[in-house]
Design a protein around this motif. Structure first.
Motif, PDB file in Angstrom:
ATOM      1  N   VAL A 125      -8.397  27.545  46.120  1.00 52.87           N
ATOM      2  CA  VAL A 125      -8.919  26.181  46.251  1.00 52.87           C
ATOM      3  C   VAL A 125      -7.772  25.183  46.068  1.00 52.87           C
ATOM      4  O   VAL A 125      -6.638  25.566  45.782  1.00 52.87           O
ATOM      5  N   GLY A 126      -8.097  23.914  46.226  1.00 52.46           N
ATOM      6  CA  GLY A 126      -7.132  22.852  45.980  1.00 52.46           C
ATOM      7  C   GLY A 126      -7.706  21.844  44.995  1.00 52.46           C
ATOM      8  O   GLY A 126      -8.784  22.044  44.427  1.00 52.46           O
ATOM      9  N   TYR A 127      -6.979  20.768  44.805  1.00 52.85           N
ATOM     10  CA  TYR A 127      -7.370  19.741  43.847  1.00 52.85           C
ATOM     11  C   TYR A 127      -7.699  18.424  44.558  1.00 52.85           C
ATOM     12  O   TYR A 127      -7.249  18.173  45.671  1.00 52.85           O
ATOM     13  N   THR A 128      -8.426  17.589  43.832  1.00 53.62           N
ATOM     14  CA  THR A 128      -8.456  16.164  44.142  1.00 53.62           C
ATOM     15  C   THR A 128      -7.629  15.480  43.061  1.00 53.62           C
ATOM     16  O   THR A 128      -7.989  15.516  41.878  1.00 53.62           O
ATOM     17  N   PHE A 129      -6.521  14.905  43.462  1.00 47.42           N
ATOM     18  CA  PHE A 129      -5.650  14.184  42.531  1.00 47.42           C
ATOM     19  C   PHE A 129      -5.901  12.680  42.643  1.00 47.42           C
ATOM     20  O   PHE A 129      -6.384  12.187  43.668  1.00 47.42           O
ATOM     21  N   GLY A 130      -5.523  11.975  41.603  1.00 46.75           N
ATOM     22  CA  GLY A 130      -5.644  10.531  41.647  1.00 46.75           C
ATOM     23  C   GLY A 130      -4.865   9.859  40.536  1.00 46.75           C
ATOM     24  O   GLY A 130      -4.413  10.520  39.587  1.00 46.75           O
ATOM     25  N   ILE A 131      -4.706   8.556  40.672  1.00 45.40           N
ATOM     26  CA  ILE A 131      -4.072   7.727  39.641  1.00 45.40           C
ATOM     27  C   ILE A 131      -5.168   6.917  38.974  1.00 45.40           C
ATOM     28  O   ILE A 131      -5.931   6.212  39.646  1.00 45.40           O
ATOM     29  N   VAL A 132      -5.265   7.042  37.651  1.00 43.09           N
ATOM     30  CA  VAL A 132      -6.309   6.340  36.908  1.00 43.09           C
ATOM     31  C   VAL A 132      -5.692   5.468  35.822  1.00 43.09           C
ATOM     32  O   VAL A 132      -4.617   5.770  35.285  1.00 43.09           O
ATOM     33  N   ALA A 229      -8.961  12.361  52.854  1.00 39.74           N
ATOM     34  CA  ALA A 229     -10.078  11.414  52.936  1.00 39.74           C
ATOM     35  C   ALA A 229     -10.604  11.128  51.536  1.00 39.74           C
ATOM     36  O   ALA A 229     -10.346  11.874  50.585  1.00 39.74           O
ATOM     37  N   ARG A 230     -11.381  10.072  51.420  1.00 39.13           N
ATOM     38  CA  ARG A 230     -11.969   9.736  50.126  1.00 39.13           C
ATOM     39  C   ARG A 230     -13.024  10.775  49.736  1.00 39.13           C
ATOM     40  O   ARG A 230     -13.896  11.098  50.549  1.00 39.13           O
ATOM     41  N   PRO A 231     -12.970  11.306  48.514  1.00 40.69           N
ATOM     42  CA  PRO A 231     -14.033  12.213  48.078  1.00 40.69           C
ATOM     43  C   PRO A 231     -15.363  11.458  48.028  1.00 40.69           C
ATOM     44  O   PRO A 231     -15.402  10.292  47.611  1.00 40.69           O
ATOM     45  N   ALA A 235     -15.699   7.355  46.490  1.00 36.87           N
ATOM     46  CA  ALA A 235     -15.368   6.569  47.678  1.00 36.87           C
ATOM     47  C   ALA A 235     -14.990   5.130  47.327  1.00 36.87           C
ATOM     48  O   ALA A 235     -14.566   4.372  48.206  1.00 36.87           O
ATOM     49  N   MET A 236     -15.110   4.779  46.044  1.00 34.78           N
ATOM     50  CA  MET A 236     -14.742   3.423  45.630  1.00 34.78           C
ATOM     51  C   MET A 236     -13.235   3.180  45.667  1.00 34.78           C
ATOM     52  O   MET A 236     -12.775   2.041  45.682  1.00 34.78           O
ATOM     53  N   ALA A 237     -12.452   4.232  45.702  1.00 34.42           N
ATOM     54  CA  ALA A 237     -10.989   4.095  45.668  1.00 34.42           C
ATOM     55  C   ALA A 237     -10.384   4.562  46.989  1.00 34.42           C
ATOM     56  O   ALA A 237     -10.847   5.531  47.586  1.00 34.42           O
ATOM     57  N   PRO A 238      -9.327   3.902  47.440  1.00 35.58           N
ATOM     58  CA  PRO A 238      -8.683   4.315  48.700  1.00 35.58           C
ATOM     59  C   PRO A 238      -7.838   5.568  48.505  1.00 35.58           C
ATOM     60  O   PRO A 238      -7.501   5.945  47.382  1.00 35.58           O
ATOM     61  N   THR A 239      -7.510   6.223  49.608  1.00 33.42           N
ATOM     62  CA  THR A 239      -6.492   7.269  49.569  1.00 33.42           C
ATOM     63  C   THR A 239      -5.127   6.602  49.510  1.00 33.42           C
ATOM     64  O   THR A 239      -4.988   5.394  49.761  1.00 33.42           O
ATOM     65  N   LEU A 240      -4.108   7.376  49.184  1.00 33.73           N
ATOM     66  CA  LEU A 240      -2.755   6.829  49.188  1.00 33.73           C
ATOM     67  C   LEU A 240      -2.404   6.267  50.564  1.00 33.73           C
ATOM     68  O   LEU A 240      -1.795   5.191  50.671  1.00 33.73           O
ATOM     69  N   ARG A 241      -2.791   6.991  51.612  1.00 35.83           N
ATOM     70  CA  ARG A 241      -2.487   6.514  52.968  1.00 35.83           C
ATOM     71  C   ARG A 241      -3.150   5.174  53.238  1.00 35.83           C
ATOM     72  O   ARG A 241      -2.551   4.274  53.834  1.00 35.83           O
ATOM     73  N   ILE A 247       1.353   9.686  51.957  1.00 35.87           N
ATOM     74  CA  ILE A 247       1.438  10.962  51.243  1.00 35.87           C
ATOM     75  C   ILE A 247       0.044  11.560  51.178  1.00 35.87           C
ATOM     76  O   ILE A 247      -0.943  10.861  50.914  1.00 35.87           O
ATOM     77  N   VAL A 248      -0.043  12.863  51.426  1.00 35.99           N
ATOM     78  CA  VAL A 248      -1.273  13.629  51.221  1.00 35.99           C
ATOM     79  C   VAL A 248      -0.916  14.826  50.352  1.00 35.99           C
ATOM     80  O   VAL A 248       0.028  15.557  50.648  1.00 35.99           O
TER      81      VAL A 248
END
Length: 323
Positions: A125-132, A229-231, A235-241, A247-248
């Motif tokens: 599997v992979g991850y959903t990463f983010g900046i919080v 894409a946004r999880p 969906a309240m937060a944008p992707t880096l792109r 970056i993905v």
């Protein structure tokens, strides 16, 4: 004179018995518990996912699959343990995060070679990463945070689950945003990193979706996620792109064994973990943490490892990162 025909028949009989014994031993695999090293602390995203997956695989293998946590060294402790294990018998496996490809490049005397020392069993599997950031942070958007960092070099700190993990992507973000200077504070896993953020010890955290419930209950604010894409749940937060940073990063991981593992044993392990991926309990964990399924068999995983190592090692050298 010795009867050479009888001698030859005896030799053939002994050889056949050996082969029969080996086949019988192979058919009994596994006949004792299997150990899976998770190179992160208990309670984090990877640990929770692997414990549920291990339960499903154990039911198929007929033997316990025991999780052993070995945090530290940027998630490379499992890889180092495999490289030091001279018994490729299928009873010791490790989760292989993408950090294991960059650690040797960052070290003067690496303890393993990712292209030589492992048998790749299955990608999972992979991850959903983010900046919080905390809910009371002045930063409402990623752009605001980057603008502040641009105006105040070295003033902002961020936590991560360790050296050579998400800090590499954060450095890429800083470079692509104009050569910003952010201060990295490594921790020994997601739980420590997020606790430090909640306590105000760092300004933000680059983390896997262990932040999910904290975002949903309003204690943290999600500035951006790192996938294609946004999880749906975030969906309240944008992707880096979408935020202007091309970056993905979903960082797939899987399981490997020491090099030289019998292909028949690889097949047994692969099939058990592949089937366990679809267990309802495991699918529920993936949904909870927004973890994408990124399955590949051992051969495809080995090709991915070669391609990623070539790309990632070049990037690490270009950035001058040292461990």
């Amino acid at each position: 004179m010795p009867n050479t025909a009888i001698g030859r028949r005896s030799a053939l009989g002994i050889a056949a018995a050996c082969l029969s014994g080996a086949a019988l031993a192979q058919a009994r695999f596994p006949d004792r518990p299997i150990r899976v090293i998770v190179p992160f602390p208990p309670g984090g995203t990877t640990d929770v996912q692997m414990r549920v997956l291990a339960e499903g695989a154990a039911r198929r293998l007929g033997q316990p699959v025991v999780i052993e946590n070995r945090p530290g060294a940027g998630g490379s402790m499992g890889a180092a343990a495999l490289a030091q294990n001279t018994r490729a018998d299928g009873y010791t496996l490790s989760v292989m995060p993408n950090s294991i490809f960059r650690i040797p490049v960052m070290m003067a005397r690496p303890s393993y070679d990712p292209m030589v020392d492992f048998t790749w069993v299955i990608r999972l599997v992979g991850y959903t990463f983010g900046i919080v950031v905390r809910a009371d942070s002045p930063f409402q958007t990623l752009g605001q945070m980057l603008d502040h960092a641009r105006a105040n070099p070295g003033a902002l700190t961020y936590g991560s689950p360790g050296v050579a993990t998400l800090d590499v992507t954060m450095e890429r973000i800083a470079q692509m945003a104009g050569g910003l200077r952010l201060v990295h504070v490594p921790f020994r896993g997601s739980a420590e990193s997020l606790q430090a953020l909640l306590a105000g010890q760092v300004d933000m955290a680059a983390e896997s979706s262990a932040w999910g419930e904290l975002v949903l209950d309003g204690r943290l604010r999600l500035l951006a996620t790192w996938g294609e894409a946004r999880p749906p749940r975030f969906a309240m937060a944008p992707t880096l792109r979408e935020a202007g940073i091309d970056i993905v990063n979903s960082s797939p991981y899987g399981l490997a064994a020491p090099r030289g593992l019998d292909p028949a044993v690889v097949a047994v392990l692969h099939d058990a973990f592949r089937d366990a991926l679809q267990d309802p309990a495991h699918l529920a964990v993936l949904e909870r943490y927004n973890m994408p399924m990124m399955y590949a068999d051992g051969e495809a995983y080995a090709r991915y490892a070669q391609e990623f190592y070539a790309e990632d090692s070049a990037m690490v050298r270009a950035m001058g990162l040292k461990f």
